[in-house]
Motif scaffolding. Structure first.
Motif, PDB file in Angstrom:
ATOM      1  N   SER A   1     -33.263  11.645  -3.346  1.00  0.00           N
ATOM      2  CA  SER A   1     -34.109  12.733  -2.845  1.00  0.00           C
ATOM      3  C   SER A   1     -35.562  12.543  -3.269  1.00  0.00           C
ATOM      4  N   ALA A   2     -35.773  11.967  -4.463  1.00  0.00           N
ATOM      5  CA  ALA A   2     -37.140  11.727  -4.936  1.00  0.00           C
ATOM      6  C   ALA A   2     -37.804  10.601  -4.145  1.00  0.00           C
ATOM      7  N   SER A   3     -37.094   9.505  -3.937  1.00  0.00           N
ATOM      8  CA  SER A   3     -37.679   8.400  -3.174  1.00  0.00           C
ATOM      9  C   SER A   3     -37.921   8.810  -1.724  1.00  0.00           C
ATOM     10  N   ASP A   4     -37.023   9.603  -1.156  1.00  0.00           N
ATOM     11  CA  ASP A   4     -37.220  10.095   0.210  1.00  0.00           C
ATOM     12  C   ASP A   4     -38.436  11.015   0.294  1.00  0.00           C
ATOM     13  N   ALA A   5     -38.609  11.856  -0.723  1.00  0.00           N
ATOM     14  CA  ALA A   5     -39.751  12.770  -0.731  1.00  0.00           C
ATOM     15  C   ALA A   5     -41.064  11.997  -0.807  1.00  0.00           C
ATOM     16  N   GLY A   6     -41.098  10.934  -1.615  1.00  0.00           N
ATOM     17  CA  GLY A   6     -42.301  10.114  -1.689  1.00  0.00           C
ATOM     18  C   GLY A   6     -42.624   9.469  -0.358  1.00  0.00           C
ATOM     19  N   LYS A   7     -41.599   8.942   0.304  1.00  0.00           N
ATOM     20  CA  LYS A   7     -41.818   8.324   1.624  1.00  0.00           C
ATOM     21  C   LYS A   7     -42.270   9.362   2.647  1.00  0.00           C
ATOM     22  N   LYS A   8     -41.676  10.548   2.587  1.00  0.00           N
ATOM     23  CA  LYS A   8     -42.050  11.596   3.536  1.00  0.00           C
ATOM     24  C   LYS A   8     -43.511  11.981   3.367  1.00  0.00           C
ATOM     25  N   ALA A   9     -43.946  12.135   2.129  1.00  0.00           N
ATOM     26  CA  ALA A   9     -45.351  12.464   1.873  1.00  0.00           C
ATOM     27  C   ALA A   9     -46.270  11.370   2.401  1.00  0.00           C
ATOM     28  N   PHE A  10     -45.895  10.127   2.167  1.00  0.00           N
ATOM     29  CA  PHE A  10     -46.731   9.001   2.588  1.00  0.00           C
ATOM     30  C   PHE A  10     -46.836   8.934   4.108  1.00  0.00           C
ATOM     31  N   VAL A  11     -45.710   9.098   4.793  1.00  0.00           N
ATOM     32  CA  VAL A  11     -45.694   8.959   6.251  1.00  0.00           C
ATOM     33  C   VAL A  11     -46.408  10.127   6.927  1.00  0.00           C
ATOM     34  N   VAL A  12     -46.113  11.353   6.494  1.00  0.00           N
ATOM     35  CA  VAL A  12     -46.711  12.524   7.151  1.00  0.00           C
ATOM     36  C   VAL A  12     -48.226  12.538   6.977  1.00  0.00           C
ATOM     37  N   THR A  13     -48.710  12.225   5.774  1.00  0.00           N
ATOM     38  CA  THR A  13     -50.161  12.229   5.573  1.00  0.00           C
ATOM     39  C   THR A  13     -50.848  11.104   6.337  1.00  0.00           C
ATOM     40  N   ARG A  14     -50.107  10.017   6.633  1.00  0.00           N
ATOM     41  CA  ARG A  14     -50.709   8.957   7.447  1.00  0.00           C
ATOM     42  C   ARG A  14     -51.051   9.460   8.851  1.00  0.00           C
ATOM     43  N   VAL A  15     -50.293  10.415   9.354  1.00  0.00           N
ATOM     44  CA  VAL A  15     -50.586  10.966  10.681  1.00  0.00           C
ATOM     45  C   VAL A  15     -51.984  11.574  10.688  1.00  0.00           C
ATOM     46  N   GLY A  16     -52.281  12.359   9.655  1.00  0.00           N
ATOM     47  CA  GLY A  16     -53.620  12.932   9.561  1.00  0.00           C
ATOM     48  C   GLY A  16     -54.688  11.887   9.328  1.00  0.00           C
ATOM     49  N   ASP A  17     -54.341  10.834   8.582  1.00  0.00           N
ATOM     50  CA  ASP A  17     -55.328   9.799   8.258  1.00  0.00           C
ATOM     51  C   ASP A  17     -55.818   9.058   9.497  1.00  0.00           C
ATOM     52  N   VAL A  18     -54.999   9.026  10.539  1.00  0.00           N
ATOM     53  CA  VAL A  18     -55.453   8.441  11.801  1.00  0.00           C
ATOM     54  C   VAL A  18     -56.667   9.210  12.310  1.00  0.00           C
ATOM     55  N   GLY A  19     -56.611  10.549  12.202  1.00  0.00           N
ATOM     56  CA  GLY A  19     -57.746  11.362  12.628  1.00  0.00           C
ATOM     57  C   GLY A  19     -58.991  11.054  11.825  1.00  0.00           C
ATOM     58  N   PHE A  20     -58.853  10.923  10.505  1.00  0.00           N
ATOM     59  CA  PHE A  20     -59.996  10.604   9.651  1.00  0.00           C
ATOM     60  C   PHE A  20     -60.594   9.258  10.053  1.00  0.00           C
ATOM     61  N   THR A  21     -59.747   8.266  10.277  1.00  0.00           N
ATOM     62  CA  THR A  21     -60.227   6.933  10.654  1.00  0.00           C
ATOM     63  C   THR A  21     -61.008   6.975  11.964  1.00  0.00           C
ATOM     64  N   LEU A  22     -60.462   7.659  12.966  1.00  0.00           N
ATOM     65  CA  LEU A  22     -61.157   7.768  14.253  1.00  0.00           C
ATOM     66  C   LEU A  22     -62.465   8.535  14.110  1.00  0.00           C
TER      67      LEU A  22
END
Length: 644
Positions: free
Chosen positions: A162-183
C-alpha cells in the motif's frame, strides 16, 4: 545576499549527500546531527537573509552562471529574493527544522534511519530551490524535485504494498499537472522571449489592460493545472489521502511546508500574469472554493485520524487558492504561513498518538487520551482551535481575511464567501469531532493499548510546544481592519502584489454595496461556533445521534464514506482502459505478437527456412552442383533472350 542565499540552499543538499552516501556507516546520533544540523543551518541562514534584506529592501535577482543555452533560449542559475521569497523561506525552514527535530524521536526505532534523513534533507533543498528560483525552468527543477522526494518518502515503507502504491500514485497523478506547467513555460518563452521572472513580469506589466487576453489566459490556466496537481485540488486531489502511508513526519512536511504549498506559491509568484488574465483567476477562485467545500464534507466521515487531516489539508489549500483567485494574493500567502504552523502541529500530534498506540489510527478505538497524553492533548487543542477559526488564534486572522476577500475582492463574488463560510463551519465540526473522539469521553482502547498508551518523549513534545506557540501568535502580524487593525501583512507584501491588485480592481465590474467587513467577520465566527457546538453535542453529550443519523441518511453516508466513488470512477475511466489496453493490445498484440513473434521469431524462422534450402543445395555432390550450374545457365540465357 549572494552568499546567504547559497547558505540557505546548500546545507540540506550537503546533509542529504552525507547521510545518503555514508549514513549506513554512521551512528544514529551522527545521522541526526547531520540531518537536523543542516536543516538548522538553513533556517539560521534564512533568518539572516531576511534580516539583511530588511535593511536594504532591494529586490535581489542574481544570476550565478548560465545553466541552459540553446539558440535564443537562455536559462541561468539565478536566485530571486523579495518579500514573498522572505516569507516562504522563513516559513519553510522553521517548520521543516522542527519536523526534523521531531523525527529523531519518531523514527529512532525504524529501519532506514539514515535514508529517511537523507531524503528529508533533499526534500527541504528542493522546496527551497523552488521558492528562491529566479526563472521558471529553475523553479521547475525544484517542482519536480519535491515530486521525486514525495514519491520516495511516501513509499518509505516500500516492502508494504500500500505504501509503494501510494508513492506511485502520487508521482503519476502530479505528473498530469506537470504537463500543464511545462506547456506554460514553453508558451511564456514563445510569447515574451524570456523565462526570467523579472523580465517576464515587467513585459506583462507594460501591456495595456485587456490586451493579449487569450494567450495570458492560456498561460494562467496551464500554470494553474500544474498547481492543481501539486496542491491536490479538484480533480487531481486523489493522491494526497493515500500519501498518509508514509511516516507521519513526512505527512507533516508535505502538508505544511513543502509539496502542496508549491502550487499556491506558483500562482502567487505569477500574480502579474493573473492580473492581466482575470478569467483564469476566476477559475482559480472557483476551483479553490469548490475543493475547500468538497474536501471538508469528506473529512466529516473519516475515521482514520491522518486521512481526516489529509482531507483537511486539501480543504485549506482550497482556501488559499480562493484568496489568490479573489485577487487578494497576500491573504492566500498569509493563510499558507499560519496553516503551516497548525497543520504541522496537527500531524505531529497524530504521530504522537500513533507512537503511543502502536500505530493505531482509528479514532473509534481511542478516547480518553487527554489524561495519558496531556502535552499532546493541549497542543492538539490549540491547533484545532486555530484551524477552526476561533478568534485570537492564527487561523482566525488568515481565514477570515480570505473570506472577506472572496466577498469584496477584485474578482470575488458573494457566493464564494457564503460557500467558504459554510466550509468554515464544517472545518470546526470535523476538527472537534476528531478532538472529542481521540482525547475525550470514555476510553475505547484495548487492554493492551490501554497499558501501552503514554506521553511521547521530549524529543517529540518540545517541537509540539513550539508549533503550538506559533499557532497562537502567527496571526497577529495582520490584525483585521474590521477590528480597527491595519492588516500589516498585506501592506508588507504590497510591493509584490500591490500593482496586480490595482490592475484587477480597474478591470473588475462595479458591484453594489453589500455586507460590511464587521458583518462578514461575524458570520464566519458564528459558522465556526455552530460547528463546535454540533461536534460537542454529537460526540460528547448525545453520542448515539451520529450513528442514528448515518443510518437514516445511509445512502448519502455510504457515498461520502466511499469518497463519492471518485477513485472508482477514475479506475473505470482511466486505469482499467490503460491496463487492459496495455495487456491485450500493447503486450499480447504488439509486443508478443508483432515484435516477438512476427519480428524477432519471424526473422529467425525465415533464416531457418532459407538455411534449410541452402543446406539441400550445398550437398557436396559434384553431379548435383553441375546440374545446378546448368539450371542457372539456362535461366540466365532465357532472361537474355526473352527478358528484353
Amino acid at each position: 545576499m549572494e552568499i546567504l542565499l547559497l547558505l540557505v540552499l546548500l546545507p540540506p543538499l550537503i546533509g542529504a549527500g552525507l547521510n545518503g552516501i555514508f549514513g549506513r556507516r554512521f551512528s544514529q546520533a551522527m545521522v541526526s546531527a547531520i540531518g537536523c544540523g543542516s536543516a538548522g543551518l538553513s533556517m539560521v541562514s534564512a533568518l539572516a537573509s531576511a534580516w539583511a534584506f530588511s535593511h536594504h529592501e532591494r529586490v535581489f535577482d542574481h544570476p550565478y552562471f548560465t545553466w541552459i543555452q540553446a539558440g535564443d533560449f537562455v536559462a541561468k542559475y539565478a536566485l530571486y529574493y523579495d518579500r514573498l521569497t522572505l516569507v516562504m523561506t522563513v516559513t519553510v525552514t522553521v517548520v521543516a527544522f522542527l519536523i526534523h527535530l521531531y523525527s529523531r524521536g519518531y523514527m529512532e526505532h525504524e529501519g532506514g534511519y539514515y535514508r529517511f534523513f537523507a531524503q528529508l534533507n533533499l526534500f527541504l533543498f528542493m522546496m527551497l530551490t523552488l521558492v528562491t528560483a529566479g526563472n521558471y525552468p529553475l523553479m521547475f527543477v525544484g517542482w519536480e524535485g519535491v515530486g521525486l522526494c514525495s514519491y520516495l518518502l511516501i513509499g518509505f515503507y516500500f516492502p508494504k504494498k500500500s505504501a509503494s502504491d501510494a508513492g506511485k500514485k502520487a508521482f503519476v497523478v502530479t505528473r498530469v499537472g506537470d504537463v500543464g506547467f511545462t506547456l506554460a513555460v514553453a508558451l511564456i518563452f514563445w510569447t515574451f522571449g524570456t523565462v526570467n521572472f523579472s523580465e517576464v513580469f515587467s513585459r506583462v506589466d507594460a501591456l495595456e489592460i485587456g490586451s493579449h487576453q487569450t494567450v495570458l489566459t492560456a498561460i494562467g490556466l496551464l500554470l494553474f493545472l500544474g498547481a492543481v496537481g501539486k496542491s491536490a485540488q479538484l480533480p487531481l486531489y486523489v493522491w494526497l489521502p493515500d500519501a498518509m502511508e508514509g511516516p507521519t513526519p513526512v505527512s507533516a512536511l508535505i502538508h505544511a511546508a513543502t509539496m502542496v504549498t508549491a502550487g499556491v506559491y506558483l500562482v502567487a509568484r505569477s500574480n502579474v500574469i493573473y492580473a492581466h488574465a482575470p478569467q483564469a483567476l476566476e477559475v482559480v477562485a472557483i476551483v479553490g472554493c469548490l475543493t475547500a467545500f468538497y474536501a471538508a464534507t469528506l473529512a466529516l466521515v473519516q475515521n482514520d485520524l491522518k486521512r481526516m487531516l489529509a482531507y483537511s489539508t486539501i480543504s485549506q489549500l482550497g482556501y488559499m487558492f480562493l484568496g489568490c483567485g479573489a485577487g487578494v494574493f497576500a491573504a492566500g500567502i498569509f493563510h499558507l504561513m499560519t496553516h503551516a504552523c497548525f497543520k504541522a502541529l496537527l500531524f505531529l500530534c497524530a504521530g504522537s498518538v500513533m507512537h503511543a498506540l502502536a500505530g493505531e489510527l482509528d479514532m473509534r478505538k481511542m478516547g480518553g487520551l487527554r489524561h495519558k497524553m496531556p502535552t499532546t492533548y493541549w497542543t492538539f487543542l490549540i491547533a484545532t482551535l486555530a484551524i477552526s477559526g476561533v478568534p485570537f488564534l492564527a487561523g482566525f486572522f488568515s481565514k477570515d481575511e480570505i473570506l472577506a476577500g472572496a466577498y469584496e475582492g477584485p474578482t470575488g463574488q458573494p457566493w464564494l464567501y457564503w460557500l467558504g463560510t459554510i466550509t468554515a463551519g464544517l472545518t470546526a465540526l470535523y476538527m472537534f469531532r476528531a478532538l472529542y473522539l481521540t482525547f475525550h469521553g470514555e476510553s475505547r482502547l484495548t487492554p493492551e493499548l490501554e497499558h501501552h498508551a503514554h506521553e511521547s518523549a521530549s524529543k517529540m513534545t518540545v517541537p509540539l510546544t513550539i508549533l503550538a506557540f506559533f499557532s497562537v501568535v502567527a496571526g497577529y502580524v495582520s490584525w483585521p481592519k474590521a477590528w480597527g487593525g491595519t492588516e500589516q501583512f498585506d501592506k508588507y507584501l504590497a510591493p509584490v502584489f500591490g500593482r496586480s491588485e490595482q490592475v484587477l480592481t480597474l478591470e473588475a465590474a462595479h458591484r453594489p454595496e453589500g455586507l460590511s467587513p464587521g458583518a462578514l467577520l461575524t458570520f464566519s465566527i458564528v459558522a465556526a461556533g455552530l460547528g463546535i457546538l454540533i461536534a460537542f453535542w454529537f460526540y460528547l453529550k448525545s453520542t448515539h445521534i451520529p450513528a442514528r443519523l448515518a443510518e437514516r441518511l445511509s445512502g448519502l453516508y455510504r457515498v461520502m464514506v466511499r469518497k463519492y466513488y471518485v477513485d472508482e470512477f477514475y479506475d473505470w475511466l482511466i486505469v482499467h482502459p490503460l491496463r487492459d489496453g496495455s495487456d491485450k493490445f500493447l503486450w499480447r498484440v504488439m509486443d508478443a505478437g508483432a515484435i516477438d513473434d512476427a519480428g524477432v521469431n519471424g526473422m529467425a524462422r525465415a533464416a531457418e527456412g532459407v538455411g534449410s534450402i541452402l543446406r539441400r543445395i550445398q550437398s557436396g555432390n559434384v553431379r548435383s552442383y553441375a546440374a545446378w550450374v546448368l539450371l542457372g545457365a539456362v535461366i540466365w540465357l532465357a532472361y537474355l533472350m526473352f527478358g528484353h
